[in-house]
Design a protein around this motif. Structure first.
Motif, PDB file in Angstrom:
ATOM      1  N   ALA A 113       1.770  -2.310  25.445  1.00  0.00           N
ATOM      2  CA  ALA A 113       2.795  -3.345  25.313  1.00  0.00           C
ATOM      3  C   ALA A 113       2.348  -4.668  25.937  1.00  0.00           C
ATOM      4  N   ILE A 114       1.574  -4.614  26.995  1.00  0.00           N
ATOM      5  CA  ILE A 114       1.101  -5.852  27.632  1.00  0.00           C
ATOM      6  C   ILE A 114       0.150  -6.586  26.700  1.00  0.00           C
ATOM      7  N   HIS A 115      -0.757  -5.856  26.086  1.00  0.00           N
ATOM      8  CA  HIS A 115      -1.693  -6.451  25.134  1.00  0.00           C
ATOM      9  C   HIS A 115      -0.931  -6.985  23.923  1.00  0.00           C
ATOM     10  N   LEU A 116       0.076  -6.258  23.455  1.00  0.00           N
ATOM     11  CA  LEU A 116       0.904  -6.708  22.344  1.00  0.00           C
ATOM     12  C   LEU A 116       1.593  -8.026  22.693  1.00  0.00           C
ATOM     13  N   THR A 117       2.142  -8.106  23.897  1.00  0.00           N
ATOM     14  CA  THR A 117       2.795  -9.336  24.354  1.00  0.00           C
ATOM     15  C   THR A 117       1.808 -10.496  24.368  1.00  0.00           C
ATOM     16  N   ASP A 118       0.597 -10.251  24.866  1.00  0.00           N
ATOM     17  CA  ASP A 118      -0.424 -11.297  24.900  1.00  0.00           C
ATOM     18  C   ASP A 118      -0.797 -11.760  23.486  1.00  0.00           C
ATOM     19  N   LEU A 119      -0.933 -10.807  22.565  1.00  0.00           N
ATOM     20  CA  LEU A 119      -1.253 -11.168  21.182  1.00  0.00           C
ATOM     21  C   LEU A 119      -0.152 -12.012  20.557  1.00  0.00           C
ATOM     22  N   MET A 120       1.094 -11.611  20.780  1.00  0.00           N
ATOM     23  CA  MET A 120       2.220 -12.355  20.206  1.00  0.00           C
ATOM     24  C   MET A 120       2.327 -13.745  20.824  1.00  0.00           C
TER      25      MET A 120
ATOM     26  N   HIS B 176      -0.979   3.059  14.385  1.00  0.00           N
ATOM     27  CA  HIS B 176      -0.880   3.063  15.838  1.00  0.00           C
ATOM     28  C   HIS B 176      -0.037   1.875  16.310  1.00  0.00           C
ATOM     29  N   ASN B 177      -0.123   0.759  15.593  1.00  0.00           N
ATOM     30  CA  ASN B 177       0.586  -0.450  15.999  1.00  0.00           C
ATOM     31  C   ASN B 177       2.099  -0.269  15.975  1.00  0.00           C
ATOM     32  N   TYR B 178       2.603   0.512  15.042  1.00  0.00           N
ATOM     33  CA  TYR B 178       4.041   0.785  15.005  1.00  0.00           C
ATOM     34  C   TYR B 178       4.474   1.490  16.290  1.00  0.00           C
ATOM     35  N   ALA B 179       3.697   2.449  16.729  1.00  0.00           N
ATOM     36  CA  ALA B 179       4.013   3.185  17.953  1.00  0.00           C
ATOM     37  C   ALA B 179       3.990   2.271  19.178  1.00  0.00           C
ATOM     38  N   VAL B 180       3.037   1.358  19.233  1.00  0.00           N
ATOM     39  CA  VAL B 180       2.958   0.420  20.358  1.00  0.00           C
ATOM     40  C   VAL B 180       4.179  -0.495  20.350  1.00  0.00           C
ATOM     41  N   CYS B 181       4.555  -1.000  19.182  1.00  0.00           N
ATOM     42  CA  CYS B 181       5.730  -1.880  19.081  1.00  0.00           C
ATOM     43  C   CYS B 181       7.001  -1.133  19.475  1.00  0.00           C
ATOM     44  N   LEU B 182       7.166   0.069  18.985  1.00  0.00           N
ATOM     45  CA  LEU B 182       8.351   0.860  19.307  1.00  0.00           C
ATOM     46  C   LEU B 182       8.403   1.178  20.799  1.00  0.00           C
ATOM     47  N   SER B 183       7.266   1.512  21.362  1.00  0.00           N
ATOM     48  CA  SER B 183       7.184   1.770  22.797  1.00  0.00           C
ATOM     49  C   SER B 183       7.567   0.527  23.604  1.00  0.00           C
ATOM     50  N   ALA B 184       7.126  -0.638  23.153  1.00  0.00           N
ATOM     51  CA  ALA B 184       7.462  -1.886  23.846  1.00  0.00           C
ATOM     52  C   ALA B 184       8.965  -2.149  23.791  1.00  0.00           C
ATOM     53  N   ILE B 185       9.589  -1.882  22.653  1.00  0.00           N
ATOM     54  CA  ILE B 185      11.035  -2.078  22.524  1.00  0.00           C
ATOM     55  C   ILE B 185      11.785  -1.148  23.476  1.00  0.00           C
ATOM     56  N   ILE B 186      11.396   0.111  23.491  1.00  0.00           N
ATOM     57  CA  ILE B 186      12.070   1.087  24.357  1.00  0.00           C
ATOM     58  C   ILE B 186      11.885   0.724  25.823  1.00  0.00           C
ATOM     59  N   THR B 187      10.684   0.324  26.188  1.00  0.00           N
ATOM     60  CA  THR B 187      10.412  -0.042  27.580  1.00  0.00           C
ATOM     61  C   THR B 187      11.194  -1.286  27.991  1.00  0.00           C
ATOM     62  N   ARG B 188      11.276  -2.267  27.115  1.00  0.00           N
ATOM     63  CA  ARG B 188      12.036  -3.480  27.422  1.00  0.00           C
ATOM     64  C   ARG B 188      13.523  -3.173  27.560  1.00  0.00           C
ATOM     65  N   ALA B 189      14.027  -2.280  26.709  1.00  0.00           N
ATOM     66  CA  ALA B 189      15.437  -1.874  26.812  1.00  0.00           C
ATOM     67  C   ALA B 189      15.684  -1.116  28.118  1.00  0.00           C
ATOM     68  N   ALA B 190      14.755  -0.238  28.484  1.00  0.00           N
ATOM     69  CA  ALA B 190      14.891   0.514  29.737  1.00  0.00           C
ATOM     70  C   ALA B 190      14.871  -0.441  30.930  1.00  0.00           C
ATOM     71  N   LYS B 191      14.046  -1.467  30.852  1.00  0.00           N
ATOM     72  CA  LYS B 191      13.985  -2.448  31.935  1.00  0.00           C
ATOM     73  C   LYS B 191      15.333  -3.150  32.104  1.00  0.00           C
ATOM     74  N   GLN B 192      15.972  -3.495  31.002  1.00  0.00           N
ATOM     75  CA  GLN B 192      17.292  -4.135  31.075  1.00  0.00           C
ATOM     76  C   GLN B 192      18.331  -3.167  31.645  1.00  0.00           C
ATOM     77  N   ALA B 193      18.281  -1.918  31.201  1.00  0.00           N
ATOM     78  CA  ALA B 193      19.219  -0.914  31.722  1.00  0.00           C
ATOM     79  C   ALA B 193      18.987  -0.696  33.216  1.00  0.00           C
ATOM     80  N   PHE B 194      17.721  -0.666  33.625  1.00  0.00           N
ATOM     81  CA  PHE B 194      17.390  -0.466  35.032  1.00  0.00           C
ATOM     82  C   PHE B 194      17.943  -1.606  35.887  1.00  0.00           C
ATOM     83  N   LYS B 195      17.814  -2.826  35.407  1.00  0.00           N
ATOM     84  CA  LYS B 195      18.340  -3.976  36.157  1.00  0.00           C
ATOM     85  C   LYS B 195      19.846  -3.841  36.375  1.00  0.00           C
ATOM     86  N   GLN B 196      20.569  -3.397  35.352  1.00  0.00           N
ATOM     87  CA  GLN B 196      22.015  -3.219  35.489  1.00  0.00           C
ATOM     88  C   GLN B 196      22.352  -2.052  36.414  1.00  0.00           C
ATOM     89  N   TYR B 197      21.561  -0.998  36.332  1.00  0.00           N
ATOM     90  CA  TYR B 197      21.791   0.209  37.127  1.00  0.00           C
ATOM     91  C   TYR B 197      21.537  -0.053  38.608  1.00  0.00           C
TER      92      TYR B 197
END
Length: 160
Positions: free
Chosen positions: A82-89, A114-135
């Motif tokens: 996800a970090i590499h994906l963010t840098d590419l974008m 493989h790229n679909y899996a990386v993108c999906l993983s990034a979405i899930i991780t970003r959502a978890a980060k938002q949930a964690f901040k609220q929690y």
């Protein structure tokens, strides 16, 4: 002509301003990204700013993102995580808010891409980060370690 030569010609002739630059000798574009919010309306040239933001959004969605999705589908670009994906974008000027659309565009190739899996993983991780901040916001300091461990167990653990 080579694009670099054309840019150098424009810069050296001092005619960059005709393309909307605030400088004659270099391309320096200024715009108000908050033009469609109440905060962004400061009384300056709002029509010009709106037009500029609309043109940039159109170019981004019709050209830059389409090319990026093509590169992802053909595996020309292959982010490792996800970090590499963010840098590419970000390197292409694509904000992470477009990640959902890019992932949707890759969805048909999910079996072999493989790229679909990386993108999906990034979405899930970003959502978890938002949930964690609220929690974590209301957790007392002395219970912070247990709360983090509990959250991570829920996030990466398995049922059963």
């Amino acid at each position: 002509k080579d694009a670099k030569l054309i840019l150098e010609e424009i810069k050296s002739s001092g005619s960059a301003r005709q393309f909307g630059s605030v400088s004659d000798s270099e391309f320096d574009f200024r715009y108000n990204p908050d033009i469609y919010t109440e905060v962004g309306k400061d009384g300056s040239d709002t029509e010009h700013d709106k037009e500029l933001v609309q043109d940039m959004a159109l170019f981004l969605s019709d050209s830059v993102i389409v090319k990026f999705v093509y590169e992802m589908k053909t595996m020309t670009q292959r982010p490792l995580d996800a970090i590499h994906l963010t840098d590419l974008m970000h390197g292409r000027g694509i904000n992470m808010r477009y990640l959902g659309g890019i992932t949707t565009a890759l969805e048909g190739d999910q079996d072999k891409n493989h790229n679909y899996a990386v993108c999906l993983s990034a979405i899930i991780t970003r959502a978890a980060k938002q949930a964690f901040k609220q929690y974590i916001i209301d957790i007392p300091t002395q219970q912070l370690g247990a709360a983090v461990a509990h959250f991570l167990n829920c996030y990466v653990g398995s049922i059963g």
